[in-house]
Motif scaffolding. Structure first.
Motif, PDB file in Angstrom:
ATOM      1  N   SER A  84       0.889  -1.154   0.000  1.00 30.27           N
ATOM      2  CA  SER A  84       0.000   0.000   0.000  1.00 30.27           C
ATOM      3  C   SER A  84       0.929   1.207   0.000  1.00 30.27           C
ATOM      4  CB  SER A  84      -0.908   0.007   1.238  1.00 30.27           C
ATOM      5  OG  SER A  84      -0.200   0.427   2.384  1.00 30.27           O
ATOM      6  N   PRO A  85       0.405   2.410  -0.188  1.00 27.67           N
ATOM      7  CA  PRO A  85       1.295   3.570  -0.182  1.00 27.67           C
ATOM      8  C   PRO A  85       2.075   3.746   1.117  1.00 27.67           C
ATOM      9  CG  PRO A  85      -0.794   4.154  -1.176  1.00 27.67           C
ATOM     10  CD  PRO A  85      -0.975   2.782  -0.601  1.00 27.67           C
ATOM     11  N   THR A  86       1.603   3.142   2.216  1.00 20.35           N
ATOM     12  CA  THR A  86       2.259   3.337   3.508  1.00 20.35           C
ATOM     13  C   THR A  86       2.860   2.057   4.089  1.00 20.35           C
ATOM     14  OG1 THR A  86       0.156   3.021   4.677  1.00 20.35           O
ATOM     15  CG2 THR A  86       0.782   5.294   4.088  1.00 20.35           C
ATOM     16  N   LEU A  87       2.905   0.978   3.320  1.00 17.27           N
ATOM     17  CA  LEU A  87       3.486  -0.289   3.782  1.00 17.27           C
ATOM     18  C   LEU A  87       4.403  -0.861   2.721  1.00 17.27           C
ATOM     19  CD1 LEU A  87       3.811  -2.911   5.464  1.00 17.27           C
ATOM     20  CD2 LEU A  87       1.652  -3.702   4.455  1.00 17.27           C
ATOM     21  N   VAL A  88       5.665  -1.046   3.078  1.00 16.85           N
ATOM     22  CA  VAL A  88       6.605  -1.708   2.184  1.00 16.85           C
ATOM     23  C   VAL A  88       6.996  -3.049   2.791  1.00 16.85           C
ATOM     24  CG1 VAL A  88       8.685  -0.624   3.165  1.00 16.85           C
ATOM     25  CG2 VAL A  88       8.726  -1.468   0.820  1.00 16.85           C
ATOM     26  N   ARG A  89       6.931  -4.087   1.966  1.00 12.88           N
ATOM     27  CA  ARG A  89       7.370  -5.416   2.358  1.00 12.88           C
ATOM     28  C   ARG A  89       8.695  -5.673   1.644  1.00 12.88           C
ATOM     29  NH1 ARG A  89       2.553  -9.296   0.897  1.00 12.88           N
ATOM     30  NH2 ARG A  89       3.811 -10.730   2.136  1.00 12.88           N
ATOM     31  N   MET A  90       9.704  -6.161   2.349  1.00 17.54           N
ATOM     32  CA  MET A  90      11.020  -6.247   1.742  1.00 17.54           C
ATOM     33  C   MET A  90      11.820  -7.406   2.316  1.00 17.54           C
ATOM     34  SD  MET A  90      13.327  -3.460   3.675  1.00 17.54           S
ATOM     35  CE  MET A  90      14.681  -4.412   3.003  1.00 17.54           C
ATOM     36  N   THR A  91      12.858  -7.769   1.569  1.00 20.45           N
ATOM     37  CA  THR A  91      13.819  -8.749   2.055  1.00 20.45           C
ATOM     38  C   THR A  91      15.178  -8.465   1.428  1.00 20.45           C
ATOM     39  OG1 THR A  91      14.163 -11.087   2.526  1.00 20.45           O
ATOM     40  CG2 THR A  91      13.472 -10.541   0.283  1.00 20.45           C
ATOM     41  N   VAL A  92      16.169  -9.223   1.900  1.00 25.20           N
ATOM     42  CA  VAL A  92      17.568  -8.976   1.563  1.00 25.20           C
ATOM     43  C   VAL A  92      18.215 -10.293   1.145  1.00 25.20           C
ATOM     44  CG1 VAL A  92      19.804  -8.312   2.563  1.00 25.20           C
ATOM     45  CG2 VAL A  92      17.761  -6.967   3.076  1.00 25.20           C
ATOM     46  N   ALA A  93      19.187 -10.218   0.249  1.00 21.36           N
ATOM     47  CA  ALA A  93      19.940 -11.412  -0.156  1.00 21.36           C
ATOM     48  C   ALA A  93      20.544 -12.085   1.076  1.00 21.36           C
ATOM     49  CB  ALA A  93      21.038 -11.029  -1.143  1.00 21.36           C
ATOM     50  N   PRO A  94      20.503 -13.417   1.154  1.00 24.82           N
ATOM     51  CA  PRO A  94      21.014 -14.105   2.352  1.00 24.82           C
ATOM     52  C   PRO A  94      22.443 -13.714   2.729  1.00 24.82           C
ATOM     53  CG  PRO A  94      19.793 -15.640   0.987  1.00 24.82           C
ATOM     54  CD  PRO A  94      19.894 -14.357   0.199  1.00 24.82           C
ATOM     55  N   ASP A  95      23.315 -13.521   1.729  1.00 19.35           N
ATOM     56  CA  ASP A  95      24.697 -13.187   2.068  1.00 19.35           C
ATOM     57  C   ASP A  95      24.886 -11.706   2.391  1.00 19.35           C
ATOM     58  OD1 ASP A  95      24.368 -12.166  -0.478  1.00 19.35           O
ATOM     59  OD2 ASP A  95      26.196 -13.034  -1.305  1.00 19.35           O
ATOM     60  N   ALA A  96      23.795 -10.929   2.342  1.00 17.08           N
ATOM     61  CA  ALA A  96      23.860  -9.512   2.700  1.00 17.08           C
ATOM     62  C   ALA A  96      23.059  -9.203   3.962  1.00 17.08           C
ATOM     63  CB  ALA A  96      23.351  -8.647   1.545  1.00 17.08           C
ATOM     64  N   PHE A  97      22.594 -10.256   4.658  1.00 15.35           N
ATOM     65  CA  PHE A  97      21.760 -10.055   5.843  1.00 15.35           C
ATOM     66  C   PHE A  97      22.451  -9.189   6.894  1.00 15.35           C
ATOM     67  CE2 PHE A  97      17.803 -12.254   7.415  1.00 15.35           C
ATOM     68  CZ  PHE A  97      17.178 -12.289   6.180  1.00 15.35           C
ATOM     69  N   ARG A  98      23.755  -9.366   7.066  1.00 14.81           N
ATOM     70  CA  ARG A  98      24.470  -8.628   8.113  1.00 14.81           C
ATOM     71  C   ARG A  98      25.278  -7.471   7.543  1.00 14.81           C
ATOM     72  NH1 ARG A  98      21.751  -9.493  12.179  1.00 14.81           N
ATOM     73  NH2 ARG A  98      23.434  -8.522  13.365  1.00 14.81           N
ATOM     74  N   ASP A  99      24.992  -7.083   6.327  1.00 15.89           N
ATOM     75  CA  ASP A  99      25.722  -5.989   5.665  1.00 15.89           C
ATOM     76  C   ASP A  99      25.338  -4.665   6.325  1.00 15.89           C
ATOM     77  OD1 ASP A  99      26.421  -3.878   3.798  1.00 15.89           O
ATOM     78  OD2 ASP A  99      26.679  -5.422   2.270  1.00 15.89           O
ATOM     79  N   ALA A 100      26.264  -4.083   7.072  1.00 16.82           N
ATOM     80  CA  ALA A 100      25.979  -2.859   7.825  1.00 16.82           C
ATOM     81  C   ALA A 100      25.706  -1.675   6.917  1.00 16.82           C
ATOM     82  CB  ALA A 100      27.138  -2.551   8.773  1.00 16.82           C
ATOM     83  N   ASP A 101      26.471  -1.556   5.833  1.00 16.97           N
ATOM     84  CA  ASP A 101      26.266  -0.436   4.908  1.00 16.97           C
ATOM     85  C   ASP A 101      24.880  -0.515   4.266  1.00 16.97           C
ATOM     86  OD1 ASP A 101      28.781   0.566   5.419  1.00 16.97           O
ATOM     87  OD2 ASP A 101      29.711  -0.423   3.694  1.00 16.97           O
ATOM     88  N   LEU A 102      24.469  -1.711   3.885  1.00 15.50           N
ATOM     89  CA  LEU A 102      23.144  -1.885   3.291  1.00 15.50           C
ATOM     90  C   LEU A 102      22.062  -1.547   4.318  1.00 15.50           C
ATOM     91  CD1 LEU A 102      21.228  -2.822   1.035  1.00 15.50           C
ATOM     92  CD2 LEU A 102      21.514  -5.167   1.899  1.00 15.50           C
ATOM     93  N   ALA A 103      22.245  -2.002   5.552  1.00 15.07           N
ATOM     94  CA  ALA A 103      21.248  -1.723   6.591  1.00 15.07           C
ATOM     95  C   ALA A 103      21.074  -0.227   6.796  1.00 15.07           C
ATOM     96  CB  ALA A 103      21.646  -2.405   7.897  1.00 15.07           C
ATOM     97  N   ARG A 104      22.178   0.489   6.870  1.00 14.70           N
ATOM     98  CA  ARG A 104      22.090   1.949   7.061  1.00 14.70           C
ATOM     99  C   ARG A 104      21.402   2.612   5.875  1.00 14.70           C
ATOM    100  NH1 ARG A 104      27.187   1.108   9.628  1.00 14.70           N
ATOM    101  NH2 ARG A 104      28.279   1.326   7.635  1.00 14.70           N
ATOM    102  N   ARG A 105      21.723   2.159   4.676  1.00 12.54           N
ATOM    103  CA  ARG A 105      21.106   2.764   3.489  1.00 12.54           C
ATOM    104  C   ARG A 105      19.603   2.458   3.454  1.00 12.54           C
ATOM    105  NH1 ARG A 105      22.133   4.806  -1.769  1.00 12.54           N
ATOM    106  NH2 ARG A 105      20.052   5.473  -2.427  1.00 12.54           N
TER     107      ARG A 105
END
Length: 288
Positions: free
Chosen positions: A69-90
């Motif tokens: 919906s305009p106010t709900l985003v559902r998302m996921t991350v590549a398994p090998d990037a789960f702990r990627d700190a730079d990606l998390a901050r972005r």
């Protein structure tokens, strides 16, 4: 390298779907599935592309989101990037700043898998949690038991049946036969099966659509519904078993679904169809 946020073209959605299919595995936490985007195609290909977001580094997709919906985003991350700190901050920056084009100002929600460091970062930014959801899982190594009712494939002639059940099951007037036509005409429907359970008089009692992510990957139930006139008669269990059997034929290793924990009837239906309850999850919310 810089992480790039993007909204794909209609053709680019295929790349996002391919990433989502690759990222599915049986031990994964509940997460965005390729079938979620497949089901969204009931609104059309262009409309679906407009609600997909990707985060990429050096041309490789690391995260995929879909605006449910305009106010709900559902998302996921590549398994090998789960702990990627730079990606998390972005991700937290892009989810928090309206000018990035993901979520607007005000009250918004994010559905993301447990274990991502973005949860801690969102907490630091003052985000809270919403209602509980219950993930459910069924292994498909062994054959699925017979549903015990008449099951038939939903095709063009049954599109009205599909819409009738969804309107009744979810108490909404939105589903129409056009939903099924648009969904089935989408580029990913080859991964899906749409089935109906019928009573002895030939009336439709329940429907399910299930989505494969490919052989050896977990499939998804999205959606399943029982007509209000047929509740309490075992049709929910029956149509869920039929959907699970269809996924097994497609090579799926397991099947999963997630439903609000407050929907105790839905949870009971899936358990009756052999699904195991997994730990509850909650969306992250910003209330203002």
């Amino acid at each position: 390298m810089t992480i790039a946020l993007g909204t794909p073209t209609v053709d680019g959605v295929r790349e996002a779907m391919a990433a989502l299919r690759e990222w599915q595995y049986d031990e994964a936490p509940m997460q965005l599935h390729s079938g979620d985007i497949g089901w969204n195609h009931r609104f059309g290909s262009a409309e679906t592309a407009a609600v997909v977001r990707t985060w990429s580094r050096d041309g490789r997709i690391l995260a995929v989101g879909m605006l449910d919906s305009p106010t709900l985003v559902r998302m996921t991350v590549a398994p090998d990037a789960f702990r990627d700190a730079d990606l998390a901050r972005r991700l937290v920056e892009d989810l928090s700043l309206p000018e990035r084009g993901v979520l607007p100002e005000g009250a918004v929600s994010v559905e993301a898998p447990l274990g991502l460091p973005l949860h801690d970062l969102l907490s630091e930014e003052g985000w809270g949690v919403d209602e509980s959801w219950t993930p459910l899982f069924r292994d498909l190594t062994e054959p699925v038991e017979e549903p015990g009712v008449r099951i038939r494939s939903i095709g063009t002639e049954q599109a009205q049946d599909f819409a009738d059940v969804l309107r009744s099951a979810f108490g909404t007037s939105r589903p129409t036969p056009a939903y099924w036509h648009a969904m089935s005409a989408g580029p990913f429907y080859a991964d899906a099966r749409c089935l109906g359970a019928y009573d002895d008089q030939g009336g439709v009692a329940a429907v399910v659509t299930v989505w494969s992510a490919g052989p050896g990957k977990p499939g998804l139930v999205e959606p399943m519904g029982v007509h209000a006139d047929h509740r309490g008669r075992g049709y929910g269990r029956a149509i869920t078993l039929a959907g699970a059997a269809a996924l097994r034929e497609l090579g799926s290793s397991s099947v999963r679904v997630c439903t609000p924990s407050s929907h105790v009837g839905a949870v009971a239906t899936y358990k009756a169809a052999g699904f195991e309850v997994r730990p509850e999850v909650r969306d992250r919310v910003r209330t203002a």
